[in-house]
Motif scaffolding. Structure first.
Motif, PDB file in Angstrom:
ATOM      1  N   ASN A 131      -2.904   4.488   5.135  1.00 48.39           N
ATOM      2  CA  ASN A 131      -2.194   4.272   3.878  1.00 48.39           C
ATOM      3  C   ASN A 131      -3.175   4.299   2.718  1.00 48.39           C
ATOM      4  N   VAL A 184      -5.739   5.261  -5.647  1.00 49.06           N
ATOM      5  CA  VAL A 184      -5.828   4.551  -4.376  1.00 49.06           C
ATOM      6  C   VAL A 184      -6.790   5.296  -3.452  1.00 49.06           C
ATOM      7  N   ASP A 217      -5.063   2.330  -0.152  1.00 50.46           N
ATOM      8  CA  ASP A 217      -5.518   1.008  -0.564  1.00 50.46           C
ATOM      9  C   ASP A 217      -5.669   0.997  -2.093  1.00 50.46           C
ATOM     10  N   LYS A 218      -5.012   0.049  -2.753  1.00 53.65           N
ATOM     11  CA  LYS A 218      -5.058  -0.004  -4.211  1.00 53.65           C
ATOM     12  C   LYS A 218      -6.388  -0.534  -4.741  1.00 53.65           C
ATOM     13  N   ASN A 260       0.828  -1.205   0.000  1.00 53.62           N
ATOM     14  CA  ASN A 260       0.000   0.000   0.000  1.00 53.62           C
ATOM     15  C   ASN A 260       0.859   1.250   0.000  1.00 53.62           C
ATOM     16  N   GLN A 261       0.271   2.378  -0.427  1.00 57.45           N
ATOM     17  CA  GLN A 261       1.026   3.623  -0.571  1.00 57.45           C
ATOM     18  C   GLN A 261       1.072   4.419   0.733  1.00 57.45           C
TER      19      GLN A 261
END
Length: 771
Positions: free
Chosen positions: A500, A480, A502-503, A432-433
């Protein structure tokens, strides 16, 4: 009839000209006349209508006595009464709640509570809370499942009688339920299983009565039993979530029935088949659906006020409830409002502070060293975010309202930085980013600070409101969603919750809402905006929108019950009573209620199921070698009548092997009921080479057949009487664990532990002594 011998060989039977289907009267074979006077005198007396009525009366009286015995003890909340008693209170106060089970049985509890004068003000908070001290008429509420559980016993007797078994065998199956400790314990408390099993047994009884009338199709009585099957099937489905298995069980039996009707030899005109099909579609599909929907219509009609279940539902649903916080306090968001954003599931605020991510994480990965963005559970100025437009706005008017699918920036007020995410892995989840922030005056990464506000279940351009506007923040460049989970970051982030990207932008847990408007933009009066809101009357939401939303949530939350539980057990253990459930304990007097079945009855049922499968399997193998070890009418009875019971057992048992949720022994009770019916059929097979015939009602064109009786002789009543005594003594032996009284000392508890796997409280410790 004879069963498998010790050496594993089937005893060959005398040839017979009989031909019977469990629910059939037509046959091309002759049936030799049978003199009813040839039967034993005792058997003749027991099979008389008067004797049958006496047997039913005695069984019913005993069932009521066992289930109402000391029903006022304990005068405390026991096990899941904390839930189902509470739900009854909510109906009386008309406050909305959420539960994974359909509402019918709980509606009955609410009705029972109202009838006996319960005001709904007792909250059933904890196991052990006193009913007496709080003046709760709990005995009247417990009486409902006790009545239903008691009436199940004569219905079981009726099922066996209508299926072609004599009074002795029917009484045997009924006694397996009558003297079962688990059924008694469930029936004495404010729990759902007694209603589930009662309506399941009624469904089976009505379906058998319907099938017996198949030579009188489309008569009023035929229609009546068909519709009754559908109604009680819906009641079973509406009592508990696993009640839907009754629908599949009856559905399986109907498919077999329709397949038989499709046979051209029996039904040469295809239009007749479609008439039969349409009738079953009406009675067993349309009627149950209408009845099931009606339970929810009543449920929604009663629960019109805000309650504990609000937060599970969508904002649109919540705003249909009187007094709901979203309805009362939601305000349209406008650009330049300063707000707090809160995560729907975990309830943490979107938070940021000047501290930065460490250069290197413990696993060696490198971070951006940007400003930390976290989830924080408490009110704080670092939770404040200002909504910045990315388009030109009018000076005043509705054009300044924030709407669904608007692209915005979120300015962190205390640090004057914009929320940002980029293609850098988050601290705890490398897939996750990372979320961080960027100086508002530095436009080098302007695109990375753009987010689309996607309001869930909204139309294009719908205004977003505080409290009620459930939304996703989707990053424009990378798509995301802003997301958080319950895992905490290390000490460098003050043990706060990770946030974070979430894709999966449609993840149902990536939902946020504006919890509070801290301040309005320049020139906008927030107080005036609040006072200008329309009168807070509940909004209208269609029944089917409510219904389908609730159904989806029920399925999701039921599947999510995966946490471990000390009394959870595996389905493979249930037929053998390897473990039970501790419902209630009281240290004073060492009293406890432990849900466990009658070991004689349950092991008898398990043995009967094994014998049934073995007999059918052996018969199939023998027939492959052209050996007719079982006469045709007896075989038909085993396949059709006992087969229907076995289908109900299998469909109510096997699906639990596929489930990953918490499972308990009480989930086996419907299957135990069906296994008691199979046990009666197997006992009849072991005792006699004859069957009751005919079973079905003769039609206008059905050829008359000589009446046949099952001859059990003297041994049948004697064996059933012996089982009656064994069941009774086994029941009374562990009755202190069923009723919770009298209390037991440690040695007595050890004596009641018939299997070492039973986890009983107050057991005495065993000490080894040296010789």
């Amino acid at each position: 009839m004879a069963e498998s011998s010790a050496s594993g060989r089937l005893r060959h039977r005398k040839p017979s000209a009989q031909h019977d289907s469990a629910l059939s009267v037509d046959s091309d074979d002759d049936h030799p006349a049978q003199d009813p006077r040839s039967r034993a005198k005792l058997e003749q007396r027991l099979e008389s209508p008067e004797a049958s009525m006496i047997i039913v009366g005695v069984l019913t009286a005993l069932a009521f006595a066992l289930r109402f015995y000391k029903i006022n003890f304990p005068d405390q909340v026991v096990f899941d009464e904390v839930h189902f008693g509470k739900f009854a209170a909510y109906y009386i106060k008309r406050e909305y709640y959420f539960d994974v089970h359909p509402p019918f049985a709980k509606l009955l509890f609410g009705l029972a509570g109202w009838f006996v004068g319960f005001d709904g003000n007792f909250n059933f908070e904890n196991i052990g809370d006193s009913y007496t001290d709080n003046h709760v008429p709990y005995v009247g509420m417990r009486a409902l499942p006790a009545i239903l559980g008691s009436l199940t016993v004569p219905i079981v007797y009726g099922i066996m009688k209508e299926s072609g078994y004599g009074a002795v065998i029917s009484a045997f199956s009924a006694c397996l339920i009558l003297f079962d400790n688990a059924h008694v314990a469930q029936s004495r408390l404010i729990l759902l299983d007694a209603a589930l099993i009662f309506f399941l047994s009624l469904t089976m009884y009505c379906y058998i009565r319907f099938r017996k009338l198949r030579y009188l199709s489309f008569t009023p009585e035929w229609w009546g039993w068909l519709i009754a099957t559908g109604v009680f099937m819906a009641c079973t489905w509406g009592s508990k979530v696993n009640g839907i298995l009754a629908v599949f069980a009856i559905g399986a039996a109907v498919l077999v029935d329709l397949w038989d009707l499709l046979d051209k030899r029996k039904n040469p005109i295809i239009e007749q088949f479609w008439r039969q099909f349409a009738a079953r579609a009406v009675g067993l599909i349309l009627v149950p659906i209408i009845v099931y929907l009606s339970f929810f219509w009543v449920h929604f009609a009663i629960l019109t006020h805000s309650g504990t279940g609000d937060s599970f539902m969508s904002p649109q649903f919540q705003e249909s409830l009187s007094g709901n916080e979203l309805l009362m306090n939601s305000i349209e968001l406008k650009y330049y409002d300063t707000i707090t954003l809160r995560h729907k599931d975990t309830k943490v605020f979107l938070h940021s502070h000047p501290e930065r991510y460490p250069l290197r994480y413990d696993d060696g990965r490198i971070s951006s060293q940007g400003q930390q963005v976290t989830g924080y559970g408490h009110a704080d100025e670092n939770n404040w975010w200002q909504i910045i437009p990315t388009k030109a706005l009018p000076e005043t008017g509705r054009g300044r309202v924030v709407r669904s699918n608007d692209v915005v920036q979120l300015l962190h007020v205390t640090t004057q930085t914009n929320l940002l995410t980029h293609d850098v892995a988050s601290p705890l989840m490398p897939t996750n980013q990372e979320f961080t922030t960027w100086d508002k005056d530095d436009y080098a990464r302007y695109n990375d600070t753009l987010f689309t506000l996607q309001l869930t279940g909204a139309y294009e351009g719908e205004p977003i409101r505080s409290k009620s506007g459930y939304l996703r923040l989707v990053h424009v460049p990378t798509k995301v969603s802003l997301w958080t989970h319950r895992d905490q970051l290390p000490d460098w982030a003050f043990r706060q919750q990770e946030v974070n990207g979430d894709k999966n932008p449609l993840d149902r847990s990536a939902i946020w809402f504006a919890d509070e408007i801290i301040s309005a933009g320049e020139g906008d009066d927030l107080a005036m905006r609040s006072s200008a809101q329309q009168a807070k009357t509940p909004k209208r939401l269609g029944f089917f929108k409510k219904f389908f939303e609730l159904q989806i949530l029920m399925l999701q939350h039921n599947a999510g019950l995966t946490a471990s539980h000390p009394y959870a057990s595996l389905p493979i253990n249930w037929p053998f009573l390897l473990s039970g459930i501790s419902f209630w304990t009281q240290t004073e007097g060492q009293k406890q209620i432990y849900l466990i079945g009658n070991i004689v009855g349950w092991w008898t049922c398990a043995l009967a199921m094994s014998l049934y499968v073995g007999v059918l399997g052996a018969d199939l193998l023998a027939r492959r070698r052209e050996i007719d070890a079982i006469p045709l009418p007896v075989r038909n009875r085993l396949w059709n009548s006992a087969g229907f019971f076995a289908i109900v057992w299998f469909i109510h048992y096997f699906p639990f092997f596929l489930m990953s949720r918490q499972l308990f022994i009480h989930h086996y009770l419907p299957s135990h009921l069906a296994s008691a019916l199979v046990a009666g059929a197997v006992l009849h097979y072991l005792l006699s080479e004859t069957i009751e015939y005919p079973v079905s009602i003769r039609g206008h064109s059905t050829r008359l057949r000589p009446r046949q009786w099952a001859e059990l002789g003297q041994k049948g009543p004697i064996i059933v009487a012996a089982f009656f005594i064994a069941l009774f003594f086994s029941f009374t032996y562990i009755a202190p664990l069923t009723y919770g009284t009298p209390g037991l000392d440690g040695d007595a508890v050890n004596a009641k532990r018939l299997l070492s796997s039973w986890t009983l409280h107050f057991a005495a410790k065993a000490y080894e002594t040296e010789s």
